[in-house]
Design a protein around this motif. Structure first.
Motif, PDB file in Angstrom:
ATOM      1  N   ASP A 233       0.812  -1.226   0.000  1.00 31.27           N
ATOM      2  CA  ASP A 233       0.000   0.000   0.000  1.00 31.27           C
ATOM      3  C   ASP A 233       0.843   1.272   0.000  1.00 31.27           C
ATOM      4  OD1 ASP A 233      -2.585  -0.797  -0.252  1.00 31.27           O
ATOM      5  OD2 ASP A 233      -3.012  -0.901   1.904  1.00 31.27           O
ATOM      6  N   HIS A 261      -3.785   4.091  -5.895  1.00 36.50           N
ATOM      7  CA  HIS A 261      -2.626   3.720  -5.082  1.00 36.50           C
ATOM      8  C   HIS A 261      -1.813   2.515  -5.593  1.00 36.50           C
ATOM      9  CE1 HIS A 261      -5.275   0.877  -2.873  1.00 36.50           C
ATOM     10  NE2 HIS A 261      -4.149   0.264  -2.567  1.00 36.50           N
ATOM     11  N   HIS A 286      -2.144  -5.934  -6.482  1.00 40.32           N
ATOM     12  CA  HIS A 286      -2.750  -6.572  -5.307  1.00 40.32           C
ATOM     13  C   HIS A 286      -4.266  -6.345  -5.207  1.00 40.32           C
ATOM     14  CE1 HIS A 286      -2.096  -2.604  -3.349  1.00 40.32           C
ATOM     15  NE2 HIS A 286      -3.052  -2.969  -2.500  1.00 40.32           N
ATOM     16  N   HIS A 287      -4.836  -5.515  -6.102  1.00 44.84           N
ATOM     17  CA  HIS A 287      -6.300  -5.376  -6.122  1.00 44.84           C
ATOM     18  C   HIS A 287      -6.926  -5.968  -7.384  1.00 44.84           C
ATOM     19  CE1 HIS A 287      -6.981  -3.218  -2.415  1.00 44.84           C
ATOM     20  NE2 HIS A 287      -5.988  -2.379  -2.691  1.00 44.84           N
ATOM     21  N   ASP A 315      -4.155  -9.221   2.244  1.00 43.86           N
ATOM     22  CA  ASP A 315      -4.722  -7.885   2.414  1.00 43.86           C
ATOM     23  C   ASP A 315      -6.217  -7.992   2.768  1.00 43.86           C
ATOM     24  OD1 ASP A 315      -5.025  -5.141   2.280  1.00 43.86           O
ATOM     25  OD2 ASP A 315      -5.225  -5.072   0.104  1.00 43.86           O
TER      26      ASP A 315
HETATM   27 FE   FE2 Z   1      -4.292  -1.681  -1.251  1.00 44.86          FE
END
Ligand code: FE2
Length: 411
Positions: A233, A261, A286-287, A315
């Protein structure tokens, strides 16, 4: 055979033995001791010693025979005498210790010189027969002492190499520690900005590490994914603090601001030469979701790096199991249902199964440390259906991919 020929063959034999001894990789002191005995035996000498010196100062006795153990204790060589040894010539004594050495029965002092450097001295007593040394004897002594000198020189070089290697290893370890500390400092900085998710990045790092290890990744890869978890992040550093900390669900505009981000994280991490590959990509993706409905690139299953899939699960799992400003954390049963339902859509079933296996091992007490349980807190996993929930989840997911594999094979 003439006695002189016999003697020559004997000397050659001794030199060959000596060469072998010096080339051996055994104990250094033992090598010097055996070499000295070969020399004493070849010429039938009563006594002798091998001392090391790499400069002016005290002599270090490595091997001694036929003299008192402490016969050479306290002997020191000054600079001028040390310098004079460079010629490698055999001499009768040491200037400062003439009487002492005469009393001990030492008749010859032979410097060991290798590549212009004095590595030590060989001190020799007279012949057992009482005969004088002949020129041939001197030649034999010179040849054998040269061999021993090379042995000592090689040993010193090896020691230096080992020392350098050790020093390099230490420096490398230090660099790794500095890198890891810096990464953790960054993780702490990211988490400070997000006041509701204290310790989130650190936990994502740990969960990711545990999952990767369970999936059989190498130690280096495991360390890499842990770092990726800490930094996933990092792009939030450029997002407005108010958006991150909004105590309600954010609107579409702010949501698209927040969704910058992962790309921002990639931009920050890409120029850094990380000791582990792919860290910037793990932050970037990661998303992403397996079904292509994730962001920033809408990648699908095969296109998403495995590391990003791991960080993504870590996460989400942490988000589900920690309190947020607008909602309390979910019950474990609820979380398991979510993971099951979203395997194959949001999460990779293999990653979820690995995480469940790691947690099940902790719950059953099969691991020394209970790292996941510690992060979840004491009361979270209370109740005896936890084991069943995990076992069912694992067998469901494993059933899924054995079906998938069978399907793939039949195609
Ligand atoms: Fe994130």
């Amino acid at each position: 055979m003439e006695p002189s020929t016999q003697k020559l063959i004997h000397t050659f034999g001794a030199l060959a033995d000596l060469g072998q001894e010096i080339a051996g990789t055994g104990d250094f002191t033992e090598m010097v001791r055996t070499s000295m005995h070969l020399l004493l035996g070849t010429l039938a000498l009563r006594r002798g010693a091998v001392v090391e010196c790499s400069g002016p100062g005290p002599l270090r006795c490595v091997a001694i025979w036929g003299l008192g153990d402490q016969a050479l204790d306290g002997f020191e060589i000054d600079e001028a005498e040390m310098e004079s040894f460079r010629d490698g010539e055999i001499r009768e004594s040491l200037s400062k210790y003439r009487d002492k050495l005469a009393n001990e029965g030492i008749e010859l002092v032979v410097p060991m010189v290798v590549r212009g450097e004095v590595t030590g001295l060989v001190l020799l007593g007279g012949k057992a027969s009482g005969e004088e040394f002949s020129n041939d004897d001197f030649e034999t002594i010179r040849a054998m002492v040269r061999h021993i000198g090379v042995g000592i020189h090689t040993h010193r070089l090896l020691e230096q190499v080992a020392q350098r290697a050790e020093e390099n290893r230490r420096l490398y370890d230090e660099l790794r520690t500095i890198y890891r500390d810096t990464v953790r400092a960054f993780a702490a900085a990211i988490d400070i900005k997000d006041k509701y998710t204290q310790g989130h990045s650190e936990r994502v790092g740990r969960y990711s590490e545990i999952i990767a290890r369970e999936m059989g990744w190498s130690e280096e890869e495991v360390e890499g994914i842990q770092i990726a978890g800490y930094l996933h992040d990092i792009g939030k550093l450029i997002v407005d603090r108010d958006i991150i900390n909004a105590p309600y669900k954010i609107d579409a505009k702010n949501s698209s601001e927040l969704n910058r981000h992962p790309n921002a994280g990639y931009e920050i991490l890409a120029p850094i030469r990380h000791p582990y590959a792919d860290i910037p990509f793990m932050a970037k993706h990661h998303h992403e979701r397996l079904d292509g409905r994730g962001y920033p690139d809408g990648l699908t299953d095969q296109q998403i790096p495995m590391g990003a899939k791991i960080v993504s699960l870590a996460d989400s799992f942490d988000a589900m199991t920690t309190d947020r400003p607008y909602k309390r954390r979910r019950s474990f049963e609820d979380v398991v249902v979510d993971l099951r339902e979203n395997s194959g859509k949001q999460f990779d079933g293999k990653v979820v199964a690995a995480f469940a296996r790691a947690l099940l091992k902790e719950v059953k007490g099969e691991t020394r440390e209970r790292r996941i349980m510690k992060m979840l807190g004491k009361t979270y996993l209370e109740g005896d259906q936890v084991e069943t929930l995990l076992t069912d989840l694992i067998s469901d997911l494993e059933g899924d991919y054995s079906r998938q594999e069978a399907k793939a094979q039949s195609l």
